[in-house]
Design a protein around this motif. Structure first.
Motif, short mmCIF file in Angstrom:
data_model
loop_
_atom_site.label_atom_id
_atom_site.label_comp_id
_atom_site.label_asym_id
_atom_site.label_seq_id
_atom_site.Cartn_x
_atom_site.Cartn_y
_atom_site.Cartn_z
N ARG A 187 15.45 -9.21 1.31
CA ARG A 187 14.96 -8.53 2.51
C ARG A 187 15.13 -7.02 2.41
O ARG A 187 14.26 -6.26 2.83
N GLU A 232 12.45 -5.89 0.06
CA GLU A 232 11.15 -5.93 0.74
C GLU A 232 11.00 -4.75 1.69
O GLU A 232 9.94 -4.13 1.77
N SER A 233 12.09 -4.45 2.40
CA SER A 233 12.02 -3.29 3.30
C SER A 233 11.81 -2.00 2.51
O SER A 233 11.01 -1.14 2.88
N CYS A 234 12.51 -1.91 1.35
CA CYS A 234 12.33 -0.70 0.51
C CYS A 234 10.92 -0.65 -0.07
O CYS A 234 10.28 0.41 -0.13
N SER A 235 10.41 -1.83 -0.50
CA SER A 235 9.06 -1.86 -1.10
C SER A 235 8.00 -1.55 -0.05
O SER A 235 7.02 -0.84 -0.31
N THR A 236 8.21 -2.05 1.16
CA THR A 236 7.24 -1.73 2.23
C THR A 236 7.27 -0.25 2.53
O THR A 236 6.22 0.40 2.75
N ALA A 237 8.50 0.31 2.52
CA ALA A 237 8.58 1.77 2.76
C ALA A 237 7.90 2.54 1.64
O ALA A 237 7.16 3.52 1.87
N ARG A 281 0.72 4.75 0.20
CA ARG A 281 -0.55 4.77 0.93
C ARG A 281 -0.75 6.12 1.63
O ARG A 281 -1.86 6.66 1.67
N LEU A 293 5.52 1.40 -0.35
CA LEU A 293 4.09 1.15 -0.25
C LEU A 293 3.46 2.03 0.81
O LEU A 293 2.37 2.63 0.62
N MET A 294 4.15 2.13 1.94
CA MET A 294 3.63 2.99 3.01
C MET A 294 3.59 4.44 2.56
O MET A 294 2.63 5.18 2.84
N ASP A 295 4.68 4.83 1.84
CA ASP A 295 4.69 6.21 1.31
C ASP A 295 3.55 6.43 0.33
O ASP A 295 2.86 7.47 0.34
#
Length: 378
Positions: free
Chosen positions: A336, A339-344, A350, A346-348
């Motif tokens: 988790r 995943e939170s780091c990867s989402t961050a 993007r 990914l958002m960065d």
């Protein structure tokens, strides 16, 4: 508890109020004799001190007076306490002396009781011995009385037989006299030879028969005595048999009652056993289900560092399951977090791509504008 006496205050140490002599107020209209009589009257002296100082001196003297009074009371209390302590000590000594006397009396009473119990036990032994001796003497007396009765009966029988024999001898005396007279009348030749040859065998036979008769009578008496003794023994045996029969009947009834009570207890125990077996069966089923669940969990959460699964105990399996669950929870927590780091990220990414696309679009627009201006200029 002793109290330390307070220091005694000295009356001279307190400050004294200074008084001044003052002339008395005398009326002129009063006669001289009355003036002389009033010379003995004490007048209130006038002081040079201020009222506050006088009040302070009075308070100090009052405090000292109270302290002295309290010291006197405390001294009286100390004296009373010493007297009470002495009385208490004397009472304790008297109590200790009384306790020692009571312990001595108690010990003496125990010794007397032991001696009395020993005396009672000895008297009981003597009483039992005397009872046994009396019972043996009573039995001997009964036997002797029976022997006396038997001998008396035999004596009466012998007396009756003697009377019968006496009557018979008296009856046969005439025949003896007749034979003796006949013998006297016989010649001398037949008197000795033929008499002895004919009469003596008859007399010897008669003596033998009489002796045999006496022996048979004695044997008959012995047999009668034995039969009577056997009958007495038979009566005693019957009496003992009846007593034993009654005792055995009583014991049998008691045993039957005990058997009934034991049967009831066994029935109750069987009911309790069935209930306990049902409860234990349910517990065994629950334990079996729990063990099966633990085995299933151990199979699903198997870790190789714990060794083979068949040789593991239940506690080891539960420890392994616990460790597996903790590892899974830790892994899930890490995933988790990743995943939170990867989402961050990914958002960065993007956001950066969007920024780049915006910049490229601006560059394209600017290049198009430049081209247009160059075309116009050309």
């Amino acid at each position: 508890m002793t109290t330390s006496p307070l220091p005694v205050l000295d009356g001279d140490s307190c400050p004294k109020v200074q008084m001044e002599k003052r002339v008395k107020n005398v009326f002129v209209t009063q006669p001289e004799d009355s003036r002389d009589r009033k010379k003995a009257v004490f007048c209130v002296p006038a002081t040079k001190e201020t009222p506050s100082k006088i009040l302070e001196v009075g308070v100090k003297t009052l405090k000292k007076t109270l302290i002295a009074r309290k010291q006197a009371e405390l001294h009286e209390v100390d004296v009373q306490l010493a007297l009470k302590t002495q009385d208490f000590r004397s009472c304790m000594e008297a109590l200790a002396l009384r306790r020692s006397e009571l312990e001595t009396e108690q010990r003496q009473a125990k010794e007397k009781m032991m001696k009395f119990e020993k005396f009672v036990a000895e008297n009981e032994v003597k009483r039992r011995r005397a009872l046994k001796h009396c019972e043996a003497a009573l039995e001997q007396n009964i036997l002797k009385q029976r022997e006396i009765e038997d001998l008396t009966e035999q004596l009466t029988k012998l007396e009756a037989r003697r009377q019968v024999l006496k009557q018979r001898t008296e009856k046969y005396k005439i025949y003896e006299d007749y034979l003796m007279k006949t013998l006297d009348l016989l010649p001398t030749i037949y008197r000795y030879n033929s008499y002895e040859s004919l009469v003596m065998p008859i007399i010897r036979r008669h003596q033998t028969l009489s002796i045999t008769h006496q022996e048979l009578l004695q044997r008959l008496r012995r047999m009668e005595a034995e039969v009577e003794q056997g009958q007495r023994q038979l009566r005693n045996l019957k009496r003992q048999h009846n007593i034993r029969k009654l005792m055995s009947t009583k014991e049998l009834s008691e045993l039957q009652s005990e058997l009934e009570s034991l049967k009831e207890k066994n029935k109750q125990a069987e009911v309790n056993l069935l209930m306990n077996q049902g409860a234990s069966r349910e517990k065994v089923e629950e334990v079996g289900k729990l063990l099966m669940a633990v085995n299933n969990l151990a199979q699903q959460c198997y870790l190789s560092q714990y060794g083979p699964l068949k040789s593991m105990s239940v506690l080891t399996m539960m420890d392994m399951v616990k460790e597996f669950i903790l590892d899974k929870a830790d892994t899930e927590r890490r995933v988790r977090r990743l995943e939170s780091c990867s989402t961050a990220a990914l958002m960065d990414k993007r956001w950066r791509e969007s920024l780049k696309s915006i910049g490229s679009k601006t560059q394209i627009k600017s290049s198009s504008k430049v081209s247009k201006t160059s075309e116009t200029f050309s």
